[in-house]
Design an enzyme around this catalytic site. Structure first.
Site, mmCIF file in Angstrom:
data_model
loop_
_atom_site.group_PDB
_atom_site.id
_atom_site.type_symbol
_atom_site.label_atom_id
_atom_site.label_comp_id
_atom_site.label_asym_id
_atom_site.label_seq_id
_atom_site.Cartn_x
_atom_site.Cartn_y
_atom_site.Cartn_z
ATOM 1 N N THR A 42 23.857 30.040 42.987
ATOM 2 C CA THR A 42 22.411 30.269 43.089
ATOM 3 C C THR A 42 22.038 31.218 44.220
ATOM 4 O O THR A 42 20.903 31.681 44.271
ATOM 5 C CB THR A 42 21.660 28.947 43.345
ATOM 6 N N HIS A 66 5.437 43.093 61.825
ATOM 7 C CA HIS A 66 6.638 42.432 61.319
ATOM 8 C C HIS A 66 7.682 42.292 62.421
ATOM 9 O O HIS A 66 8.437 41.323 62.448
ATOM 10 C CB HIS A 66 7.194 43.198 60.117
ATOM 11 N N CYS A 106 26.866 33.453 45.307
ATOM 12 C CA CYS A 106 27.394 32.164 44.866
ATOM 13 C C CYS A 106 26.643 31.803 43.592
ATOM 14 O O CYS A 106 26.009 32.664 42.994
ATOM 15 C CB CYS A 106 27.294 31.089 45.957
ATOM 16 N N ASP A 151 31.784 32.905 46.480
ATOM 17 C CA ASP A 151 32.596 31.716 46.268
ATOM 18 C C ASP A 151 33.240 31.797 44.883
ATOM 19 O O ASP A 151 33.209 32.843 44.229
ATOM 20 C CB ASP A 151 31.763 30.444 46.449
ATOM 21 N N HIS A 203 9.879 43.509 55.781
ATOM 22 C CA HIS A 203 9.128 42.566 56.610
ATOM 23 C C HIS A 203 10.010 41.711 57.511
ATOM 24 O O HIS A 203 9.575 41.339 58.605
ATOM 25 C CB HIS A 203 8.295 41.633 55.730
#
Length: 155
Positions: free
Chosen positions: A69, A135, A67, A8, A100
């Site tokens: 965060t 997994h 972005c 972004d 995983h």
């Protein structure tokens, strides 16, 4: 390997550095935006969705999203069926997200980590391989939720 990458308005510099880093590794990159012509602002849900749709369709092997965060753009990406996007702020979690969870998109926060850490995160993720086994059963359960909206054998 073909990777779609998007960011972004908060992360164009980090995206550019990651593109150069990935290309130096010999990876084919397609920039999904945001672009300068987007007048300096483009909403992270649009970029997350656009990139995730391209990965889910099989057009790309994987995706990288950036972005502020990493959280918002990953939330949007995870709304696309077949996407397992993980936000990572260090290489250990990035590696385990592939080993995983078979994460097919990694998200990074440009306001959380620096460019060198972002490169290390992406490298750890790319260099890891899905372990399968127990997994795989868990990823199958995630896929069941994705496909049906629930689990057939809830405990």
């Amino acid at each position: 390997m073909k990777i779609a990458i998007g960011s972004d308005h908060a992360a164009p510099e980090m995206k550019a550095q990651l593109i150069a880093h990935l290309q130096a590794r010999g990876i084919e990159i397609t920039d999904m935006g945001a672009f300068p012509q987007d007048e300096g602002k483009y909403e992270y849900p649009v970029i997350g969705y656009r990139t995730a749709k391209a990965v889910a369709s099989g057009q790309f092997d994987a995706g990288v999203l950036v972005c502020g965060t990493g959280v918002g753009i990953s939330l949007a990406a995870n709304k696309v069926k077949g996407i397992r996007a993980c936000v990572c702020s260090e290489p250990y979690t990035a590696r385990l997200s592939k080993e995983h969870n078979n994460a097919n998109i990694i998200a990074i926060g440009a306001r959380v980590v620096g460019a060198e850490m972002a490169k290390a995160i992406v490298d750890a993720w790319l260099d890891a391989e899905f372990m399968g086994g127990r997994h795989a059963r868990r990823v199958d359960l995630i896929n069941e939720i994705d496909a049906t909206g629930g689990l057939s054998n809830e405990s």
